[in-house]
Design an enzyme around this catalytic site. Structure first.
Site, PDB file in Angstrom:
ATOM      1  CB  SER A  39       4.489  -1.519 -11.443  1.00 51.87           C
ATOM      2  OG  SER A  39       4.624  -1.812  -9.791  1.00 51.87           O
ATOM      3  CG  ASP A  75       6.705  17.061   7.688  1.00 53.86           C
ATOM      4  OD1 ASP A  75       5.295  17.307   7.982  1.00 53.86           O
ATOM      5  OD2 ASP A  75       7.326  18.003   7.306  1.00 53.86           O
ATOM      6  CG  HIS A 130       3.573  -6.383 -10.772  1.00 53.52           C
ATOM      7  ND1 HIS A 130       2.624  -5.682 -10.459  1.00 53.52           N
ATOM      8  CD2 HIS A 130       4.560  -5.558 -10.912  1.00 53.52           C
ATOM      9  CE1 HIS A 130       3.044  -4.362 -10.070  1.00 53.52           C
ATOM     10  NE2 HIS A 130       4.208  -4.392 -10.392  1.00 53.52           N
TER      11      HIS A 130
END
Length: 431
Positions: free
Chosen positions: A145, A354, A407
């Site tokens: 993951s 940023d 998953h």
């Protein structure tokens, strides 16, 4: 070094490393990073001479697995590796992040501190550890993951330290924004909802009854928070896992009980509900999840904004109830007790534009490290088309596309999955 822990079929050693919080200021504040080394108890070989395989856990914000025995993917790995289970910075025993550990900072300093906990610094930690544990030697890496995000960041930043790489359920897009990611994953969550409510024919009735009860009554879960409909929807993070739909359904079954004083929420439900959600105990996930997609851009609470395009998820009486998925919302920091003190810091992180660039497309296109990845076509958490898109952009990457697993496939059938990926990486026939 003598092992400190003996388990069925393996031994373990503890390692703690003192590393910079900010690698641009190596003489500044330090953190502790913990890793557990696993060794096979196979008496026919010397485990101390085997190369390392480093495991990067999913998340962000979750510690490495604590094994109970030699099984699953660890069993396969220990046939030829020493396994290093890394508690990524801020998790487990690695200077853990919590509202308590950040309480002495103001919100601006909290956000600045937390900005150092993305994949880029996790990889800097790993490289610093490699130089201490096996200087001059390469090691292999495995990411599940979010750990797969870390693997690609490793190949981007420090491929000279890696012999071979493996990814399960976690090939990120190299270029797509958080908004694009959530556009895709909301569609996958809708599909998983359809599957869930088809499989369990009375689940919609059960969950609607709970939602209506919560709308008209104040109910508090075991950790003290008021249980809201929005919070109930968060159980959907589990329906994209192997055996997760069953866990959610069985929880719903015993949610409401009838007493002589009327209908109440079962205390057992309230206790188990907390076990299925990690937001109070693993704050990095809520604080930094959206930032894992950000490169010179702000997420601006992407999941919340994209959700506005999917009115289906806004529950009202008379509408079908839908679960949400792996999304983080700003109201977490108003409803979850351990997140409330971090609300301002969370907003500063969400509006930060940023964030450093994570990937260099040319570097990854020219990657020479052998990479094998398992892509799960039915994965609720990772958009398959984006994974396939990235697979074409990374040199020397082979993948196995399968519909067999959800998953968390490596948790359910890890020995087979890792064995297949190792064979794929090395051009061998599967044993």
């Amino acid at each position: 070094m003598k092992p400190e822990l003996s388990l069925a079929g393996l031994s373990a050693r503890k390692h703690t490393f003192t590393l910079p919080l900010n690698y641009d200021d190596p003489q500044g504040k330090k953190i502790q990073v913990f890793a557990r080394e696993l060794l096979s108890n196979d008496i026919d070989t010397d485990s101390n001479e085997r190369p390392f395989l480093v495991f990067f856990q999913g998340g962000p914000g979750f510690s490495a697995v604590r094994p109970a025995d030699n099984s699953g993917w660890i069993k396969r790995a220990l046939t030829e590796f020493r396994v290093l289970l890394l508690d990524q910075r801020g998790t487990g025993l690695s200077t853990p992040v919590s509202y308590l550990s950040l309480a002495h900072f103001n919100s601006e300093l909290q956000a600045e501190y937390l900005s150092h906990f993305r994949a880029d610094n996790i990889i800097r930690d790993a490289e610093a550890i490699r130089e201490q544990l096996c200087p001059g030697q390469k090691w292999s890496i495995l990411g599940q993951s979010f750990g797969g995000f870390c693997v690609l960041k490793y190949l981007n930043d420090a491929p000279e330290g890696v012999k071979e790489a493996y990814i399960t359920g976690g090939i990120p897009s190299l270029t797509r924004s958080a908004d694009e990611v959530y556009q895709a994953t909301y569609q996958r969550v809708l599909a998983k909802n359809r599957d869930f409510f088809t499989r369990f024919s009375d689940a919609q009735e059960l969950v609607t009854q709970i939602a209506e009860h919560l709308t008209h009554h104040e109910v508090r879960i075991a950790t003290g928070e008021r249980l809201t409909v929005e919070m109930l929807q968060l159980l959907g993070i589990n329906i994209g896992m192997e055996q997760g739909p069953e866990s959610v359904y069985y929880l719903l079954e015993h949610a409401l009980i009838e007493t002589d004083l009327g209908t109440h929420v079962n205390p057992l439900f309230l206790a188990h509900f907390c076990h299925l959600l990690d937001f109070n105990t693993n704050p990095i996930f809520a604080l930094l999840h959206e930032s894992i997609y950000c490169q010179r851009s702000a997420s601006n609470w992407s999941a919340q904004r994209v959700r506005a395009q999917y009115d289906e998820f806004n529950y009202e009486f008379g509408k079908p109830f839908l679960f949400t998925g792996e999304m983080v919302y700003p109201w977490f920091f108003e409803q979850f007790t351990n997140l409330k003190p971090l609300k301002h810091a969370a907003n500063l992180l969400a509006t930060n534009s940023d964030w450093p660039t994570l990937y260099n497309l040319d570097t990854l296109a020219n990657n020479q490290v052998p990479v094998a990845a398992a892509i799960y076509s039915e994965d609720m958490f990772v958009e398959m088309s984006y994974s396939l898109e990235t697979a074409k952009q990374v040199g020397n990457l082979k993948y196995w596309l399968t519909s067999e697993y959800e998953h968390n496939g490596i948790r359910m059938d890890g020995e087979h999955i890792l064995d297949k990926l190792i064979a794929l990486n090395r051009g061998e026939q599967l044993r």
